[in-house]
Design an enzyme around this catalytic site. Structure first.
Site, mmCIF file in Angstrom:
data_model
loop_
_atom_site.group_PDB
_atom_site.id
_atom_site.type_symbol
_atom_site.label_atom_id
_atom_site.label_comp_id
_atom_site.label_asym_id
_atom_site.label_seq_id
_atom_site.Cartn_x
_atom_site.Cartn_y
_atom_site.Cartn_z
ATOM 1 N N SER A 141 0.859 -1.191 0.000
ATOM 2 C CA SER A 141 0.000 0.000 0.000
ATOM 3 C C SER A 141 0.891 1.236 0.000
ATOM 4 O O SER A 141 2.038 1.185 0.467
ATOM 5 C CB SER A 141 -0.869 0.025 1.252
ATOM 6 O OG SER A 141 -1.511 1.282 1.390
ATOM 7 N N TYR A 154 -2.244 -0.678 10.268
ATOM 8 C CA TYR A 154 -2.274 -0.902 8.813
ATOM 9 C C TYR A 154 -0.953 -0.460 8.181
ATOM 10 O O TYR A 154 -0.354 -1.184 7.383
ATOM 11 C CB TYR A 154 -3.454 -0.147 8.208
ATOM 12 C CG TYR A 154 -3.671 -0.423 6.738
ATOM 13 C CD1 TYR A 154 -4.307 -1.587 6.316
ATOM 14 C CD2 TYR A 154 -3.236 0.474 5.762
ATOM 15 C CE1 TYR A 154 -4.513 -1.838 4.964
ATOM 16 C CE2 TYR A 154 -3.433 0.227 4.414
ATOM 17 C CZ TYR A 154 -4.071 -0.933 4.024
ATOM 18 O OH TYR A 154 -4.262 -1.197 2.690
HETATM 19 N N1 LIG Z 1 -8.654 -0.313 -1.684
HETATM 20 C C1 LIG Z 1 -7.599 0.436 -1.407
HETATM 21 O O1 LIG Z 1 -7.664 1.663 -1.395
HETATM 22 C C2 LIG Z 1 -6.268 -0.195 -1.119
HETATM 23 C C3 LIG Z 1 -5.140 0.644 -1.126
HETATM 24 C C4 LIG Z 1 -3.903 0.072 -0.853
HETATM 25 C C5 LIG Z 1 -3.802 -1.275 -0.602
HETATM 26 N N2 LIG Z 1 -4.931 -2.057 -0.598
HETATM 27 C C6 LIG Z 1 -4.762 -3.473 -0.318
HETATM 28 O O2 LIG Z 1 -5.264 -4.237 -1.384
HETATM 29 C C7 LIG Z 1 -5.760 -5.487 -0.911
HETATM 30 C C8 LIG Z 1 -7.199 -5.680 -1.361
HETATM 31 O O3 LIG Z 1 -7.968 -4.595 -0.863
HETATM 32 P P1 LIG Z 1 -9.465 -4.322 -1.331
HETATM 33 O O4 LIG Z 1 -9.654 -2.860 -1.174
HETATM 34 O O5 LIG Z 1 -9.744 -4.971 -2.634
HETATM 35 O O6 LIG Z 1 -10.254 -5.045 -0.142
HETATM 36 P P2 LIG Z 1 -11.770 -5.597 -0.042
HETATM 37 O O7 LIG Z 1 -12.153 -5.506 1.401
HETATM 38 O O8 LIG Z 1 -12.617 -4.912 -1.032
HETATM 39 O O9 LIG Z 1 -11.586 -7.124 -0.441
HETATM 40 C C9 LIG Z 1 -10.764 -7.951 0.350
HETATM 41 C C10 LIG Z 1 -11.145 -9.401 0.205
HETATM 42 O O10 LIG Z 1 -10.298 -10.137 1.100
HETATM 43 C C11 LIG Z 1 -11.075 -11.060 1.836
HETATM 44 N N3 LIG Z 1 -10.440 -11.318 3.125
HETATM 45 C C12 LIG Z 1 -10.386 -10.490 4.205
HETATM 46 N N4 LIG Z 1 -9.735 -11.091 5.214
HETATM 47 C C13 LIG Z 1 -9.368 -12.320 4.777
HETATM 48 C C14 LIG Z 1 -8.682 -13.412 5.369
HETATM 49 N N5 LIG Z 1 -8.269 -13.367 6.645
HETATM 50 N N6 LIG Z 1 -8.469 -14.511 4.633
HETATM 51 C C15 LIG Z 1 -8.904 -14.580 3.346
HETATM 52 N N7 LIG Z 1 -9.581 -13.591 2.743
HETATM 53 C C16 LIG Z 1 -9.803 -12.459 3.443
HETATM 54 C C17 LIG Z 1 -12.446 -10.400 1.962
HETATM 55 O O11 LIG Z 1 -13.471 -11.372 2.207
HETATM 56 C C18 LIG Z 1 -12.592 -9.705 0.613
HETATM 57 O O12 LIG Z 1 -13.184 -10.549 -0.342
HETATM 58 C C19 LIG Z 1 -5.603 -5.436 0.620
HETATM 59 O O13 LIG Z 1 -4.406 -6.068 0.983
HETATM 60 C C20 LIG Z 1 -5.528 -3.953 0.907
HETATM 61 O O14 LIG Z 1 -4.860 -3.666 2.100
HETATM 62 C C21 LIG Z 1 -6.153 -1.542 -0.858
#
Ligand SMILES: NC(=O)c1ccc[n+]([C@@H]2O[C@H](COP(=O)([O-])OP(=O)(O)OC[C@H]3O[C@@H](n4cnc5c(N)ncnc54)[C@H](O)[C@@H]3O)[C@@H](O)[C@H]2O)c1
Length: 253
Positions: A141, A154
């Site tokens: 991130s 985080y």
């Molecule tokens: N959306 C953003 O702005 C953003 C920015 C930087 C980094 N990220 C990173 O990208 C990745 C995906 O984020 P997103 O925004 O698509 O999230 P999201 O919440 O939309 O989707 C995450 C998915 O992971 C699953 N999940 C959660 N905990 C879990 C576990 N313990 N075991 C297995 N599955 C699990 C959830 O059920 C969900 O389907 C994450 O690592 C997040 O930290 C997101």
């Protein structure tokens, strides 16, 4: 078809960036293991892939539990015969500073976001070695590169993911395993939508997130998936231990 004949596990593929990546990988010819803790969301991703003529299975996993992760890898190899690609994408988010953060919340966040990457890599790498090599893409991130206010656990988890990426890249290069990291900026996914809905004024909170970045908008999951595909495919054969920011310029400031 940049991933023809490849088998890929994508954790957290039930929603957001993981789902966009799963759909893209399937379109590029990969056999996709949709690994998620939520069976409904996971099944939906598998249906979307199959509707488009792709190949996928769902495996239920909590990435912070070693027994689940071992089963995830075993099921994938039993079903598709090998493992080429691991996308460590599952992650959770919480807001608090060090004083406010509950110990359980700290532990849970580090368990999913950092230990999850450790466990999934730990049990996938031996299968990749058996197959002559492989590639891992971790999702970090912008919060792992610069400090962001009031989300200490985080930030720490994502800095750890960057360090883990570099360590694994060095440790397994001789086994023909590449390990890279994509660091998204704020991207429109269910995770971000939920955080915005908790804000007193969601529209103002959204504007605030948009205007701190040169691109002046949030990212789209497909824009992050495109970078993940590059690092997972043979187009990036010389890249290992690299950290690719896709954040609308946020960390360039
Ligand atoms: N959306 C953003 O702005 C953003 C920015 C930087 C980094 N990220 C990173 O990208 C990745 C995906 O984020 P997103 O925004 O698509 O999230 P999201 O919440 O939309 O989707 C995450 C998915 O992971 C699953 N999940 C959660 N905990 C879990 C576990 N313990 N075991 C297995 N599955 C699990 C959830 O059920 C969900 O389907 C994450 O690592 C997040 O930290 C997101």
């Amino acid at each position: 078809m940049r991933l023809a004949g490849k088998v890929a596990i994508i954790t957290g593929a039930g929603a957001g960036i993981g789902r966009a990546t799963a759909l893209l990988f399937a379109r590029e010819g990969a056999e996709v293991v949709v690994a998620d803790c939520d069976p409904e969301k996971g099944a939906e991703t598998v249906s979307l892939i199959k509707e488009n003529g792709g190949a996928a299975i769902f495996v239920q996993v909590d990435v912070s539990k070693a027994a689940d992760v071992k089963k995830m890898v075993k099921t994938s190899v039993e079903r598709y015969g090998k493992l080429d690609i691991l996308i460590n994408n599952a992650g959770i988010y919480a807001q608090a500073d060090v004083v406010e953060a509950a110990e359980e919340e700290w532990d849970r966040l580090l368990d999913v976001n950092l230990k999850g990457v450790f466990l999934c890599s730990k049990y996938s790498i031996p299968e990749m070695i058996k197959g002559g090599g492989g590639t891992i893409v971790n999702i970090g991130s912008e919060a792992g590169i610069v400090g962001i206010k009031n989300q200490v656990a985080y930030n720490v988890s994502k800095s750890g993911v960057i360090a883990l990426t570099k360590s694994m890249a060095i440790d397994f290069a001789a086994h023909n395993i590449r390990v890279n990291c994509v660091c998204p900026g704020t991207t429109e996914t269910p995770l971000v939508k939920a955080a915005l809905e908790r804000a007193p004024d969601p529209a103002a909170a959204r504007r605030a997130l948009e205007e701190v970045r040169p691109a002046n908008r949030l990212g789209r999951p497909e824009e992050i998936a495109a970078g993940i595909l590059y690092l997972a495919s043979d187009e990036s054969l010389y890249a290992t231990g690299s950290i690719l920011s896709i954040d609308g310029g946020y960390t360039a400031q």
